[in-house]
Motif scaffolding. Structure first.
Motif, PDB file in Angstrom:
ATOM      1  N   PRO A   1      27.948  88.011  -2.032  1.00 18.19           N
ATOM      2  CA  PRO A   1      26.958  88.027  -0.949  1.00 18.19           C
ATOM      3  C   PRO A   1      26.809  89.418  -0.345  1.00 18.19           C
ATOM      4  O   PRO A   1      27.632  90.306  -0.574  1.00 18.19           O
ATOM      5  N   ARG A   2      25.764  89.590   0.447  1.00 20.86           N
ATOM      6  CA  ARG A   2      25.516  90.887   1.080  1.00 20.86           C
ATOM      7  C   ARG A   2      26.630  91.317   2.019  1.00 20.86           C
ATOM      8  O   ARG A   2      26.963  92.495   2.089  1.00 20.86           O
ATOM      9  N   ALA A   3      27.214  90.382   2.729  1.00 25.37           N
ATOM     10  CA  ALA A   3      28.235  90.712   3.719  1.00 25.37           C
ATOM     11  C   ALA A   3      29.505  91.255   3.070  1.00 25.37           C
ATOM     12  O   ALA A   3      30.236  92.035   3.679  1.00 25.37           O
ATOM     13  N   VAL A   4      29.772  90.877   1.846  1.00 28.49           N
ATOM     14  CA  VAL A   4      31.009  91.273   1.169  1.00 28.49           C
ATOM     15  C   VAL A   4      30.774  92.456   0.241  1.00 28.49           C
ATOM     16  O   VAL A   4      31.720  93.051  -0.275  1.00 28.49           O
ATOM     17  N   GLU A   5      29.530  92.843   0.052  1.00 24.42           N
ATOM     18  CA  GLU A   5      29.183  93.895  -0.900  1.00 24.42           C
ATOM     19  C   GLU A   5      29.851  95.223  -0.559  1.00 24.42           C
ATOM     20  O   GLU A   5      30.206  96.001  -1.448  1.00 24.42           O
ATOM     21  N   ASP A   6      30.056  95.497   0.718  1.00 23.91           N
ATOM     22  CA  ASP A   6      30.664  96.754   1.133  1.00 23.91           C
ATOM     23  C   ASP A   6      32.166  96.792   0.873  1.00 23.91           C
ATOM     24  O   ASP A   6      32.782  97.852   0.976  1.00 23.91           O
ATOM     25  N   PHE A   7      32.771  95.667   0.585  1.00 26.92           N
ATOM     26  CA  PHE A   7      34.217  95.598   0.394  1.00 26.92           C
ATOM     27  C   PHE A   7      34.625  95.587  -1.072  1.00 26.92           C
ATOM     28  O   PHE A   7      35.759  95.249  -1.386  1.00 26.92           O
ATOM     29  N   ILE A   8      33.722  95.961  -1.956  1.00 32.45           N
ATOM     30  CA  ILE A   8      34.052  96.069  -3.376  1.00 32.45           C
ATOM     31  C   ILE A   8      34.714  97.422  -3.599  1.00 32.45           C
ATOM     32  O   ILE A   8      34.140  98.467  -3.287  1.00 32.45           O
ATOM     33  N   THR A   9      35.924  97.403  -4.130  1.00 35.14           N
ATOM     34  CA  THR A   9      36.661  98.640  -4.364  1.00 35.14           C
ATOM     35  C   THR A   9      37.625  98.444  -5.519  1.00 35.14           C
ATOM     36  O   THR A   9      37.736  97.356  -6.063  1.00 35.14           O
ATOM     37  N   TRP A  10      38.324  99.522  -5.866  1.00 34.70           N
ATOM     38  CA  TRP A  10      39.306  99.435  -6.931  1.00 34.70           C
ATOM     39  C   TRP A  10      40.553  98.730  -6.432  1.00 34.70           C
ATOM     40  O   TRP A  10      40.908  98.854  -5.256  1.00 34.70           O
ATOM     41  N   ALA A  11      41.241  98.033  -7.304  1.00 41.64           N
ATOM     42  CA  ALA A  11      42.487  97.366  -6.937  1.00 41.64           C
ATOM     43  C   ALA A  11      43.559  98.426  -6.690  1.00 41.64           C
ATOM     44  O   ALA A  11      43.503  99.538  -7.212  1.00 41.64           O
ATOM     45  N   ASP A  12      44.547  98.083  -5.869  1.00 45.34           N
ATOM     46  CA  ASP A  12      45.586  99.048  -5.509  1.00 45.34           C
ATOM     47  C   ASP A  12      46.405  99.491  -6.716  1.00 45.34           C
ATOM     48  O   ASP A  12      46.790 100.653  -6.829  1.00 45.34           O
ATOM     49  N   ALA A  13      46.689  98.592  -7.635  1.00 52.01           N
ATOM     50  CA  ALA A  13      47.513  98.903  -8.795  1.00 52.01           C
ATOM     51  C   ALA A  13      46.693  99.382  -9.988  1.00 52.01           C
ATOM     52  O   ALA A  13      47.228  99.511 -11.083  1.00 52.01           O
ATOM     53  N   SER A  14      45.439  99.675  -9.782  1.00 48.90           N
ATOM     54  CA  SER A  14      44.557 100.044 -10.887  1.00 48.90           C
ATOM     55  C   SER A  14      44.758 101.497 -11.285  1.00 48.90           C
ATOM     56  O   SER A  14      44.842 102.398 -10.441  1.00 48.90           O
ATOM     57  N   ARG A  15      44.815 101.731 -12.582  1.00 47.19           N
ATOM     58  CA  ARG A  15      44.915 103.100 -13.087  1.00 47.19           C
ATOM     59  C   ARG A  15      43.603 103.853 -12.851  1.00 47.19           C
ATOM     60  O   ARG A  15      43.608 105.073 -12.689  1.00 47.19           O
ATOM     61  N   LEU A  16      42.506 103.126 -12.844  1.00 48.77           N
ATOM     62  CA  LEU A  16      41.206 103.764 -12.596  1.00 48.77           C
ATOM     63  C   LEU A  16      41.136 104.332 -11.183  1.00 48.77           C
ATOM     64  O   LEU A  16      40.580 105.404 -10.962  1.00 48.77           O
ATOM     65  N   ARG A  17      41.709 103.619 -10.236  1.00 43.60           N
ATOM     66  CA  ARG A  17      41.730 104.095  -8.850  1.00 43.60           C
ATOM     67  C   ARG A  17      42.512 105.408  -8.760  1.00 43.60           C
ATOM     68  O   ARG A  17      42.086 106.359  -8.092  1.00 43.60           O
ATOM     69  N   LEU A  18      43.638 105.486  -9.466  1.00 42.66           N
ATOM     70  CA  LEU A  18      44.434 106.712  -9.449  1.00 42.66           C
ATOM     71  C   LEU A  18      43.682 107.863 -10.108  1.00 42.66           C
ATOM     72  O   LEU A  18      43.745 109.006  -9.646  1.00 42.66           O
ATOM     73  N   LYS A  19      42.956 107.572 -11.183  1.00 40.50           N
ATOM     74  CA  LYS A  19      42.171 108.617 -11.849  1.00 40.50           C
ATOM     75  C   LYS A  19      41.064 109.139 -10.936  1.00 40.50           C
ATOM     76  O   LYS A  19      40.805 110.345 -10.890  1.00 40.50           O
ATOM     77  N   VAL A  20      40.409 108.234 -10.207  1.00 39.10           N
ATOM     78  CA  VAL A  20      39.341 108.648  -9.292  1.00 39.10           C
ATOM     79  C   VAL A  20      39.919 109.486  -8.162  1.00 39.10           C
ATOM     80  O   VAL A  20      39.347 110.514  -7.778  1.00 39.10           O
ATOM     81  N   LEU A  21      41.078 109.084  -7.630  1.00 35.11           N
ATOM     82  CA  LEU A  21      41.712 109.862  -6.570  1.00 35.11           C
ATOM     83  C   LEU A  21      42.156 111.239  -7.073  1.00 35.11           C
ATOM     84  O   LEU A  21      42.043 112.238  -6.352  1.00 35.11           O
ATOM     85  N   ASP A  22      42.671 111.304  -8.302  1.00 35.08           N
ATOM     86  CA  ASP A  22      43.047 112.602  -8.871  1.00 35.08           C
ATOM     87  C   ASP A  22      41.823 113.493  -9.049  1.00 35.08           C
ATOM     88  O   ASP A  22      41.873 114.695  -8.766  1.00 35.08           O
ATOM     89  N   TYR A  23      40.735 112.906  -9.522  1.00 33.11           N
ATOM     90  CA  TYR A  23      39.530 113.681  -9.748  1.00 33.11           C
ATOM     91  C   TYR A  23      38.981 114.239  -8.430  1.00 33.11           C
ATOM     92  O   TYR A  23      38.542 115.383  -8.364  1.00 33.11           O
ATOM     93  N   ASN A  24      39.008 113.428  -7.387  1.00 31.07           N
ATOM     94  CA  ASN A  24      38.500 113.863  -6.087  1.00 31.07           C
ATOM     95  C   ASN A  24      39.526 114.649  -5.289  1.00 31.07           C
ATOM     96  O   ASN A  24      39.233 115.056  -4.160  1.00 31.07           O
ATOM     97  N   GLN A  25      40.722 114.834  -5.850  1.00 28.86           N
ATOM     98  CA  GLN A  25      41.834 115.533  -5.201  1.00 28.86           C
ATOM     99  C   GLN A  25      42.163 114.912  -3.847  1.00 28.86           C
ATOM    100  O   GLN A  25      42.380 115.592  -2.846  1.00 28.86           O
TER     101      GLN A  25
END
Length: 185
Positions: free
Chosen positions: A152-176
């Protein structure tokens, strides 16, 4: 032109039939939608078509009510528009005519992989479906592994990477932006 198969030939090939064209009723549009939105199950698309048909018939019934029930019609149409706008199926709450344009594709566009593509968290729909199935995405506090989730629209803003996701770590490394505390954990 290919000849029609005889009964015993059809019976032999029944197990090898990958896509049941008779079940699809020759609907090429349905097959295109299954490919375009990367739907894993045909039943999901059939369910979306049924829901869209119900919304359109309800909108037509509300439109055709007489002038004696104007207050009831205004109240029900406002509730319907509010519900559809909250789900993200219509763009505004102004007119009941927007409800008649709701289709199965509207429901498909509100699935989680399509929203990942819209939020530019994935390059294409195939990668988005893979990310969801592998558990890299969370909606709010919960990790989601079902790509058929309607957001739904109300939850759309809360879509993010999971805490244990390797992709999240890669994005954080890329953005320093990776924290030293995360490295210790």
């Amino acid at each position: 032109m290919v000849r029609k198969l005889k009964y015993h030939e059809q019976k032999l090939l029944r197990r090898l039939e990958l896509v049941s064209w008779e079940a699809a009723a020759g609907s090429l549009a349905e097959v295109r939608a299954l490919r375009r939105y990367r739907l894993g199950r045909r039943e999901d698309y059939v369910r979306y078509k049924a829901l869209a048909r119900e919304v359109r018939t309800l909108a037509r019934r509300l439109r055709d009510l007489g002038p004696a029930s104007a207050a009831f019609r205004a109240r029900c149409s406002a509730a319907l528009l509010e519900k559809l706008h909250g789900l993200g199926l219509v763009s505004s709450r102004r007119s009941l005519a927007l409800c008649e344009r709701v289709s199965a594709a509207s429901f498909c566009r509100r699935r989680l992989p399509c929203l990942l593509l819209k939020l530019r968290m994935a390059q294409n729909l195939r990668h988005a479906v893979t990310f969801v199935e592998q558990g890299h995405v969370r909606v709010g506090p919960e990790v989601v592994t079902d790509p058929a989730l309607l957001v739904p629209r109300a939850v759309e803003d809360f879509i993010t990477w999971a805490d244990a996701s390797r992709l999240r770590l890669k994005v954080l490394d890329y953005n320093q932006e990776r924290d030293d505390f995360d490295l210790a954990a």
